[in-house]
Scaffold this motif. Structure first.
Motif, PDB file in Angstrom:
ATOM      1  N   ALA A 170      12.116  -1.414  -8.554  1.00 19.93           N
ATOM      2  CA  ALA A 170      11.904   0.014  -8.365  1.00 19.93           C
ATOM      3  C   ALA A 170      11.179   0.636  -9.557  1.00 19.93           C
ATOM      4  CB  ALA A 170      13.245   0.704  -8.147  1.00 19.93           C
ATOM      5  N   ILE A 171      11.464   0.120 -10.740  1.00 18.32           N
ATOM      6  CA  ILE A 171      10.860   0.715 -11.936  1.00 18.32           C
ATOM      7  C   ILE A 171       9.410   0.247 -12.106  1.00 18.32           C
ATOM      8  CG2 ILE A 171      11.413  -0.989 -13.764  1.00 18.32           C
ATOM      9  CD1 ILE A 171      12.295   2.627 -14.253  1.00 18.32           C
ATOM     10  N   TYR A 172       9.086  -0.908 -11.526  1.00 19.51           N
ATOM     11  CA  TYR A 172       7.761  -1.491 -11.732  1.00 19.51           C
ATOM     12  C   TYR A 172       6.594  -0.546 -11.391  1.00 19.51           C
ATOM     13  CZ  TYR A 172       3.615  -4.157 -10.491  1.00 19.51           C
ATOM     14  OH  TYR A 172       2.324  -4.558 -10.335  1.00 19.51           O
ATOM     15  N   PRO A 173       6.534   0.030 -10.179  1.00 15.49           N
ATOM     16  CA  PRO A 173       5.390   0.896  -9.873  1.00 15.49           C
ATOM     17  C   PRO A 173       5.367   2.153 -10.741  1.00 15.49           C
ATOM     18  CG  PRO A 173       7.035   1.029  -8.116  1.00 15.49           C
ATOM     19  CD  PRO A 173       7.466  -0.077  -9.030  1.00 15.49           C
ATOM     20  N   ILE A 174       6.548   2.557 -11.200  1.00 15.54           N
ATOM     21  CA  ILE A 174       6.628   3.760 -12.034  1.00 15.54           C
ATOM     22  C   ILE A 174       6.018   3.458 -13.410  1.00 15.54           C
ATOM     23  CG2 ILE A 174       8.245   5.347 -13.159  1.00 15.54           C
ATOM     24  CD1 ILE A 174      10.095   4.893 -10.684  1.00 15.54           C
ATOM     25  N   ALA A 175       6.423   2.319 -13.993  1.00 21.29           N
ATOM     26  CA  ALA A 175       5.888   1.922 -15.301  1.00 21.29           C
ATOM     27  C   ALA A 175       4.365   1.819 -15.223  1.00 21.29           C
ATOM     28  CB  ALA A 175       6.490   0.577 -15.717  1.00 21.29           C
ATOM     29  N   ARG A 176       3.904   1.199 -14.158  1.00 24.64           N
ATOM     30  CA  ARG A 176       2.469   1.014 -14.002  1.00 24.64           C
ATOM     31  C   ARG A 176       1.729   2.344 -13.940  1.00 24.64           C
ATOM     32  NH1 ARG A 176      -0.156  -2.976  -9.551  1.00 24.64           N
ATOM     33  NH2 ARG A 176      -0.777  -1.038  -8.554  1.00 24.64           N
ATOM     34  N   ALA A 177       2.250   3.257 -13.123  1.00 20.22           N
ATOM     35  CA  ALA A 177       1.588   4.557 -12.965  1.00 20.22           C
ATOM     36  C   ALA A 177       1.621   5.341 -14.271  1.00 20.22           C
ATOM     37  CB  ALA A 177       2.266   5.344 -11.843  1.00 20.22           C
ATOM     38  N   LEU A 178       2.730   5.228 -14.988  1.00 20.81           N
ATOM     39  CA  LEU A 178       2.840   5.966 -16.252  1.00 20.81           C
ATOM     40  C   LEU A 178       1.830   5.428 -17.264  1.00 20.81           C
ATOM     41  CD1 LEU A 178       6.720   6.284 -16.540  1.00 20.81           C
ATOM     42  CD2 LEU A 178       5.096   8.208 -16.437  1.00 20.81           C
ATOM     43  N   VAL A 184      11.301   0.646  10.432  1.00 19.36           N
ATOM     44  CA  VAL A 184      11.004   0.945   9.032  1.00 19.36           C
ATOM     45  C   VAL A 184      10.405   2.346   9.004  1.00 19.36           C
ATOM     46  CG1 VAL A 184       9.656   0.354   6.989  1.00 19.36           C
ATOM     47  CG2 VAL A 184      10.513  -1.474   8.462  1.00 19.36           C
ATOM     48  N   VAL A 185      10.984   3.210   8.193  1.00 18.54           N
ATOM     49  CA  VAL A 185      10.452   4.574   8.115  1.00 18.54           C
ATOM     50  C   VAL A 185      10.256   4.966   6.658  1.00 18.54           C
ATOM     51  CG1 VAL A 185      12.785   5.577   8.306  1.00 18.54           C
ATOM     52  CG2 VAL A 185      10.795   6.986   8.844  1.00 18.54           C
ATOM     53  N   GLY A 186       9.193   5.691   6.397  1.00 20.15           N
ATOM     54  CA  GLY A 186       8.945   6.141   5.035  1.00 20.15           C
ATOM     55  C   GLY A 186       7.538   6.651   4.882  1.00 20.15           C
ATOM     56  N   PRO A 187       7.061   6.864   3.690  1.00 18.06           N
ATOM     57  CA  PRO A 187       7.824   6.794   2.449  1.00 18.06           C
ATOM     58  C   PRO A 187       8.708   8.036   2.300  1.00 18.06           C
ATOM     59  CG  PRO A 187       5.581   7.522   1.992  1.00 18.06           C
ATOM     60  CD  PRO A 187       5.658   7.276   3.470  1.00 18.06           C
ATOM     61  N   LEU A 188       9.975   7.826   1.926  1.00 18.56           N
ATOM     62  CA  LEU A 188      10.922   8.932   1.843  1.00 18.56           C
ATOM     63  C   LEU A 188      11.199   9.302   0.387  1.00 18.56           C
ATOM     64  CD1 LEU A 188      13.366   7.663   4.605  1.00 18.56           C
ATOM     65  CD2 LEU A 188      11.615   9.438   4.829  1.00 18.56           C
ATOM     66  N   GLY A 189      11.759  10.489   0.214  1.00 20.97           N
ATOM     67  CA  GLY A 189      12.103  10.961  -1.122  1.00 20.97           C
ATOM     68  C   GLY A 189      10.906  11.544  -1.845  1.00 20.97           C
ATOM     69  N   ILE A 190      11.194  12.233  -2.919  1.00 22.48           N
ATOM     70  CA  ILE A 190      10.129  12.827  -3.726  1.00 22.48           C
ATOM     71  C   ILE A 190       9.653  11.781  -4.734  1.00 22.48           C
ATOM     72  CG2 ILE A 190       9.611  14.657  -5.403  1.00 22.48           C
ATOM     73  CD1 ILE A 190      11.717  16.344  -3.952  1.00 22.48           C
ATOM     74  N   PRO A 191       8.331  11.580  -4.856  1.00 22.11           N
ATOM     75  CA  PRO A 191       7.841  10.584  -5.808  1.00 22.11           C
ATOM     76  C   PRO A 191       8.261  10.941  -7.234  1.00 22.11           C
ATOM     77  CG  PRO A 191       6.045  11.424  -4.426  1.00 22.11           C
ATOM     78  CD  PRO A 191       7.247  12.258  -4.137  1.00 22.11           C
ATOM     79  N   THR A 192       8.354   9.923  -8.066  1.00 23.45           N
ATOM     80  CA  THR A 192       8.693  10.142  -9.475  1.00 23.45           C
ATOM     81  C   THR A 192       7.576  10.944 -10.144  1.00 23.45           C
ATOM     82  OG1 THR A 192       9.873   8.059  -9.490  1.00 23.45           O
ATOM     83  CG2 THR A 192       9.212   8.928 -11.643  1.00 23.45           C
ATOM     84  N   GLU A 193       7.990  11.841 -11.016  1.00 23.88           N
ATOM     85  CA  GLU A 193       7.007  12.672 -11.712  1.00 23.88           C
ATOM     86  C   GLU A 193       6.198  11.804 -12.685  1.00 23.88           C
ATOM     87  OE1 GLU A 193       7.109  16.976 -13.999  1.00 23.88           O
ATOM     88  OE2 GLU A 193       8.768  15.589 -14.308  1.00 23.88           O
ATOM     89  N   ILE A 194       4.899  11.742 -12.463  1.00 25.04           N
ATOM     90  CA  ILE A 194       4.034  10.932 -13.340  1.00 25.04           C
ATOM     91  C   ILE A 194       3.074  11.881 -14.052  1.00 25.04           C
ATOM     92  CG2 ILE A 194       2.317   9.068 -13.440  1.00 25.04           C
ATOM     93  CD1 ILE A 194       4.974   8.008 -12.387  1.00 25.04           C
ATOM     94  N   LEU A 195       3.296  12.054 -15.360  1.00 26.95           N
ATOM     95  CA  LEU A 195       2.430  12.925 -16.156  1.00 26.95           C
ATOM     96  C   LEU A 195       2.212  12.215 -17.482  1.00 26.95           C
ATOM     97  CD1 LEU A 195       4.215  16.383 -15.685  1.00 26.95           C
ATOM     98  CD2 LEU A 195       2.008  15.710 -14.698  1.00 26.95           C
TER      99      LEU A 195
END
Ligand SMILES: Cc1cc2nc3c(=O)[nH]c(=O)nc-3n(C[C@H](O)[C@H](O)[C@H](O)COP(=O)(O)OP(=O)(O)OC[C@H]3O[C@@H](n4cnc5c(N)ncnc54)[C@H](O)[C@@H]3O)c2cc1C
Ligand SMILES: Cc1cc2nc3c(=O)[nH]c(=O)nc-3n(C[C@H](O)[C@H](O)[C@H](O)COP(=O)(O)OP(=O)(O)OC[C@H]3O[C@@H](n4cnc5c(N)ncnc54)[C@H](O)[C@@H]3O)c2cc1C
Ligand code: SF4
Ligand code: FES
Lengths: 485, 279
Positions: free
Chosen positions: B112-120, B85-96
């Motif tokens: 996948a959308i869950y942590p993004i919704a939460r952070a937003l 298992v390798v990661g975390p990969l990719g650029i994180p979603t822009e949270i502003l």
């Protein structure tokens, strides 16, 4: 050196007799057989052949023999060849290892014709090819692995930890050297397997993975800690290694590693690969062994590889072995400008690879499923020399033609991988994104951080990456002892 | 070795796994993914990180069983380990703080959308989430999504819950009929869904972010297998993305690239099933 001089004295052969001996080429798998398998091409020398070949060395008396000047790490070539002539192969191996810790690999992949063998005095005469230094290096390394004791015992008594990022030839060299000096060393490798290009790029038929694994075991037995699946810049940053994880210095050997594309229409089609993808599927993921391994690869009728370096040769010969009926090289310059090792070009031609020169692709053509079916190319002619000193290829108007293909591999070079640079504030890069590091010490513009290999020079060679690793190890030791930057 | 410490079947051939990977758990940000190998001869496959727990060092993923690799994964239980298992990969979603953001998840894209919704939401946005499933009992992560959003809208194909239809129907109603002022849309799910969402928002000029899922190998920018066309330029989804401007993505190319190895994947899957069932 004394030992060597004595040896010279009681060597009875005179120069004339030595020059009469023909160069020994290594026995190889016949082309018609090997073109369909992934086993190594040359079998290597027998002890007798090695001793005979060693006799071809005319024992130059100059202070630094010419061949040594051609070797980027200045192996005592005369010294080890003398020991082979005497039949003391294990001592010959030790002699090489004073300067080069991975001779089994270098003997197989160094471009000897541009280095040691290019300057060899025997080879500079009209009728005698140079001493086969690379073959001899390979022979003693393999002999040692079979009959000798390659274990190295070290004591990690320096009480300091060094992190090495990337398990390619540069990183492996730094790790080995520092470990021998008594440091605790950890290698962090992003992939699931260590070795860098030696693992994912150079195919089995040229460098069997077994040889690489053998060398890695020596490192592990020495006590080097290896962490795979760690991408520095993602899993940890360099600052974290230095500030939180207790490492006193970091060496970056992450390679050039990001493939360049041609930027022509149709490059996004299925069946157009970068050489790195094609080779990674086959080597790292072992797609050639489809009955055991899961990563897929296609086999089709015609494969065209664009480029003429080692990577291009590896890709085209891999294609042939996968079962492509017709595997070809298209190169935009001429035969003279090819950068691949001579031996690989010979082997490729023996295997039936077609080389076509002065051809440049202009677009890929696909079917309704966006699978590539053809490539349109134009013919080129050579103009004035360009920045690289090679004559610049210029398109010939109206010379376009279409070739039907099942797959294409683009092997035109690499760019710097941005993950480490982007996540490391305070470390300067040059305009192409490579890390700026002092040529003699590997020091970057960031305190405690060293770099070497392809990530500093751009795509180069295994031995240059190892050379950079050697210098960096010396400089890291100095920094850790004195604390001065 | 990366141990599976939790596992749950979510229906629809989707399983949830908690994997012990402390270094990744303490680093991952919304929008990032891991690459895993089930065993030492397996493929490397990318999977989005749905949740992390820094305290117990676990990473939560939701995986849809499709072919050989995901099938093998589905056969593993708590106590088994993954090879890599390798990661975390990719650029994180822009949270502003954007204002009002619509988060759309389809299939495993909900994870996948869950942590993004939460952070937003935590960053002060009004988060309207839209999730969908075939039927009410197949809806993934409803409670989590409700908690992570200001408002949760649901679509089911059979109409057993929420709006009858698909997520884009709900989005259409929201931005065309209700004229909700939306500053940004983030959509993760099947390519066809992300394409439809991008088409809907294009006319309204609402900035739309999609998370692309091309075939990957290394995930570090080394191979170029993951290349996608964005604004007609080649991008590597693993290092330049996986998030891109949905209005600039060539979705048809992505769909075709995803299909390239269909025959080989099918053969590999069938072979695996056969071996599996005959011991
Ligand atoms: C197909 C091919 C054939 C070649 N043939 C020859 C040949 O015959 N002879 C020759 O002399 N040279 C050859 N070369 C060139 C030679 O392999 C390279 O110059 C050499 O490997 C460079 O060594 P390196 O240690 O700098 O980097 P690499 O070998 O590229 O190793 C870098 C390592 O770092 C890892 N890494 C990258 N980023 C990260 C990160 N962020 N975190 C952790 N790890 C990371 C990579 O996964 C990789 O394992 C060939 C190259 C290719 C591609
Ligand atoms: C950034 C990213 C995030 C993802 N997140 C998730 C997730 O959270 N949950 C989830 O269930 N799936 C996710 N996927 C998709 C998942 O990687 C594939 O479903 C999986 O690789 C299928 O493997 P398989 O062997 O079971 O199926 P196969 O039969 O091999 O393939 C089924 C289909 O999956 C795709 N695929 C195959 N190999 C790969 C590969 N190496 N990389 C990417 N796609 C591939 C192809 O379209 C293929 O047709 C994500 C993909 C990407 C790129
Ligand atoms: S390391 Fe390379 S250059 Fe040096 S002697 Fe060996 S083959 Fe020649
Ligand atoms: S997966 Fe290899 S470059 Fe993105």
């Amino acid at each position: 050196m004394d030992e060597v001089k004595n040896l010279n004295k009681d060597n009875s052969l005179d120069v004339k007799a030595r020059l009469k001996i023909k160069r020994h080429e290594m026995a190889s798998q016949p082309p018609e057989e090997r073109r369909r398998n992934f086993k190594e091409v040359p079998y290597g020398y027998s002890p007798e052949e090695a001793m005979e070949e060693a006799k071809r060395c005319i024992q130059c008396k100059s202070e630094v023999p010419e061949c040594v000047k051609g070797c980027p790490v200045n192996i005592d070539i005369l010294g080890f060849i003398n020991l082979i002539e005497k039949g003391d192969f294990l001592a010959a191996a030790k002699k090489i290892k004073e300067t080069n810790s991975l001779p089994a690999i270098c003997g197989r992949v160094c471009p000897q014709e541009d280095q040691c063998e290019k300057l060899c005095v025997v080879g500079r005469r009209k009728d005698t090819p140079p001493v086969a230094i690379g073959n001899l290096e390979r022979f003693v390394a393999d002999y040692e692995a079979k009959y000798g004791d390659t274990r190295i015992t070290v004591k990690a008594d320096k009480g300091k930890k060094v992190a090495v990022i990337g398990g390619g030839p540069a990183g492996l060299t730094v790790a080995g050297d520092l470990c021998k000096m008594g440091y605790s060393v950890s290698i962090f490798e992003g992939l699931h397997a260590i070795g860098g290009v030696l693992m994912y790029g150079i195919p089995e038929f040229r460098l069997p993975k077994e040889i690489l694994l053998r060398e890695l075991k020596v490192l592990e037995d020495m006590g080097v800690e290896i962490f795979t699946n760690v991408v520095i810049g993602k899993t940890f940053t360099i600052d974290e290694l230095l500030e939180k994880k207790g490492y006193s210095a970091v060496f970056i050997g992450t390679g050039a590693g990001t493939p360049k594309f041609l930027n022509i229409p149709g490059e996004e089609l299925n069946g157009v690969y970068s050489a790195n993808e094609f080779l990674t599927r086959v080597n790292l993921m072992r797609a050639y062994n489809q009955s055991e391994y899961d990563t897929p690869i296609k086999r089709d009728k015609t494969l065209v590889v664009f480029g003429a370096g080692n990577t291009a040769m590896d890709a085209v010969r891999t294609g042939l072995r996968l079962g492509y009926e017709d595997a070809r090289i298209f190169y935009r310059r001429s035969r003279k400008e090819m950068t691949a090792r001579l031996e690989e070009v010979h082997h490729a031609e023996e295997e039936g690879i077609k080389f076509e020169f002065l051809i440049n692709p202009v677009r890929f053509i696909g079917d309704e499923n966006q699978n590539v079916t053809a490539v349109e190319c134009q013919r080129m002619e050579l103009g004035e020399p360009d920045e690289s000193g090679r004559r610049r290829p210029i398109p010939i108007k109206g010379s376009e033609f279409i070739t039907n293909i099942g797959a294409a591999v683009i092997a035109i070079g690499t760019n710097a991988n941005p993950i480490v640079p982007k996540s490391t504030p305070g470390m300067d890069l040059n305009k192409w994104g490579y890390i700026i590091a002092d040529e003699n010490t590997g020091r970057t513009t960031k305190r405690g951080v060293f770099a070497g290999g392809d990530i500093v020079t751009g795509a180069a060679t295994v031995i240059l990456a190892m050379g950079a690793g050697k210098k960096a190890a010396v400089s890291i030791d100095e920094y850790l002892r004195t604390g001065t930057w | 070795m990366y141990e599976i410490v939790g596992r749950k079947s979510m229906g629809e051939g989707i399983n949830l796994y908690n994997i012990l990977a402390p270094d990744i758990a303490s680093k991952a940000l919304p929008g990032q993914f891991i690459i895993l190998r089930v065993y030492e001869k397996g493929e490397r496959i990318p999977i989005t990180i749905a949740k992390t727990d820094k305290n117990d060092g676990t990473v939560t993923i939701l995986v849809q069983t499709l072919g050989k690799t995901t099938h093998m994964l589905s056969e593993l239980n708590v106590g088994d380990s993954l090879a890599d298992v390798v990661g975390p990969l990719g650029i994180p979603t822009e949270i502003l703080k954007f204002g009002t953001v619509v988060c759309i998840g389809g299939g495993f894209g909900i994870a996948a959308i869950y942590p993004i919704a939460r952070a937003l939401k935590e960053s002060g946005n009004k988060v309207i989430s839209i999730i969908g499933a075939r039927s009410k009992n197949l809806l993934l992560m409803e409670d989590e999504m409700r908690e992570a959003s200001t408002e949760l809208l649901v679509a089911t194909n059979d109409g057993s819950y929420g709006t009858k239809g698909i997520v884009t129907d709900v989005l259409k109603e929201l931005i065309y009929d209700k004229k909700e002022p939306v500053d940004r849309v983030i959509a993760i799910g099947p390519v066809i869904m992300m394409k439809a969402v991008s088409d809907l928002t294009r006319d309204k000029s609402i900035k739309t972010i999609v998370s692309l899922n091309p075939i990957m190998i290394d995930g570090t920018g080394m191979c170029g297998a993951c290349r996608v066309l964005v604004d007609k330029k080649t991008k590597f989804a693993c290092v330049d993305g996986p998030d891109f401007d949905g209005h600039l993505v060539d979705f048809d190319n992505l769909m075709n690239r995803l299909k390239f190895y269909k025959e080989e994947e099918k053969a590999s899957y069938e072979c695996h099933i056969k071996e599996h069932h005959h011991g």
